[in-house]
Scaffold this active site. Structure first.
Site, PDB file in Angstrom:
ATOM      1  N   ASP A   1       0.678  -0.826   0.061  1.00  0.00           N
ATOM      2  CA  ASP A   1       0.071   0.204   0.167  1.00  0.00           C
ATOM      3  C   ASP A   1       0.308   1.002  -0.178  1.00  0.00           C
ATOM      4  O   ASP A   1       0.547   2.569  -0.183  1.00  0.00           O
ATOM      5  CB  ASP A   1      -1.369  -0.144   1.252  1.00  0.00           C
ATOM      6  CG  ASP A   1      -2.016  -1.178   0.358  1.00  0.00           C
ATOM      7  OD1 ASP A   1      -2.099  -1.701  -0.478  1.00  0.00           O
ATOM      8  OD2 ASP A   1      -2.206  -1.381   1.987  1.00  0.00           O
TER       9      ASP A   1
ATOM     10  N   LYS B   1      -6.166  -3.004  -6.671  1.00  0.00           N
ATOM     11  CA  LYS B   1      -6.432  -2.475  -5.202  1.00  0.00           C
ATOM     12  C   LYS B   1      -7.477  -1.233  -6.141  1.00  0.00           C
ATOM     13  O   LYS B   1      -7.856  -1.214  -6.677  1.00  0.00           O
ATOM     14  CB  LYS B   1      -4.339  -1.325  -5.272  1.00  0.00           C
ATOM     15  CG  LYS B   1      -4.144  -2.323  -4.810  1.00  0.00           C
ATOM     16  CD  LYS B   1      -4.522  -2.713  -3.668  1.00  0.00           C
ATOM     17  CE  LYS B   1      -3.701  -3.802  -2.618  1.00  0.00           C
ATOM     18  NZ  LYS B   1      -3.663  -4.217  -0.883  1.00  0.00           N
TER      19      LYS B   1
ATOM     20  N   ARG C   1      -2.878   0.653  -9.825  1.00  0.00           N
ATOM     21  CA  ARG C   1      -2.077   1.485  -9.483  1.00  0.00           C
ATOM     22  C   ARG C   1      -0.957   1.651  -9.936  1.00  0.00           C
ATOM     23  O   ARG C   1       0.030   2.931 -10.057  1.00  0.00           O
ATOM     24  CB  ARG C   1      -1.674   1.351  -7.202  1.00  0.00           C
ATOM     25  CG  ARG C   1      -3.093   1.662  -7.058  1.00  0.00           C
ATOM     26  CD  ARG C   1      -2.187   2.079  -5.560  1.00  0.00           C
ATOM     27  NE  ARG C   1      -3.376   1.923  -4.486  1.00  0.00           N
ATOM     28  CZ  ARG C   1      -3.365   1.216  -2.993  1.00  0.00           C
ATOM     29  NH1 ARG C   1      -2.812   1.071  -2.538  1.00  0.00           N
ATOM     30  NH2 ARG C   1      -5.053   2.235  -2.775  1.00  0.00           N
TER      31      ARG C   1
ATOM     32  N   ARG D   1      -4.593   6.617  -2.524  1.00  0.00           N
ATOM     33  CA  ARG D   1      -3.375   7.002  -1.719  1.00  0.00           C
ATOM     34  C   ARG D   1      -2.593   7.214  -2.670  1.00  0.00           C
ATOM     35  O   ARG D   1      -1.189   7.782  -2.965  1.00  0.00           O
ATOM     36  CB  ARG D   1      -3.057   5.423  -2.017  1.00  0.00           C
ATOM     37  CG  ARG D   1      -3.476   4.610  -0.134  1.00  0.00           C
ATOM     38  CD  ARG D   1      -2.727   3.580  -0.741  1.00  0.00           C
ATOM     39  NE  ARG D   1      -3.353   2.849   0.346  1.00  0.00           N
ATOM     40  CZ  ARG D   1      -3.121   2.649   1.812  1.00  0.00           C
ATOM     41  NH1 ARG D   1      -1.601   3.226   2.368  1.00  0.00           N
ATOM     42  NH2 ARG D   1      -3.690   2.028   2.515  1.00  0.00           N
TER      43      ARG D   1
END
Length: 136
Positions: A18, A45, A49, A90
């Site tokens: 992460d 995710k 990503r 994120r």
């Protein structure tokens, strides 16, 4: 301290899965090349990503190569630009941090999830020098 590019051992990838969006930004600011492989989990995710970070790095002028299971990133200067976080908190936060090193403003689109996952992010970021302007 100055950052230097690294090759991340695949056995360590699951320990920090992460954190890779922020790591990719750090790699973009490092001297030399950084290589991450064995991170195919990043493809499933909140967004893909690997693809989201690659598009964002490209928008900021960072030389990189997309791999099926990771990224190769060449460090160098960051320019300003527009990033589509694709609703991934994120990714959005990583590029907010990138603005500390960019030579121009970074506009980050689709950031509503940041407030859900990290309600105090804008205030904390402001306390360390980021100028975040929220637009409706």
């Amino acid at each position: 301290a100055r950052l230097r590019g690294v090759r991340v051992p695949e056995r360590l990838v699951p320990l920090a899965i992460d954190e890779f969006p922020a790591f990719f930004v750090a790699a973009a600011c490092a001297e030399g090349e950084t290589l991450v492989t064995g991170a195919e989990e990043l493809r499933v995710k909140e967004s893909d990503r690997i693809a989201s970070m690659a598009r964002g790095l490209e928008a900021l002028g960072v030389r990189h190569e997309v791999r099926p299971d990771g990224l190769r990133i060449e460090g160098g200067p960051l320019r300003g630009g527009t990033i589509d976080s694709r609703g991934d908190h994120r990714v959005a936060m990583a590029f907010a941090v990138a603005s500390l090193r960019a030579d121009g403003p970074i506009e980050i689109l689709d950031t509503a999830n940041v407030a859900t996952s990290f309600p105090g992010f804008a205030a904390l970021a402001g306390s360390v020098g980021l100028r975040i302007e929220e637009r409706a």
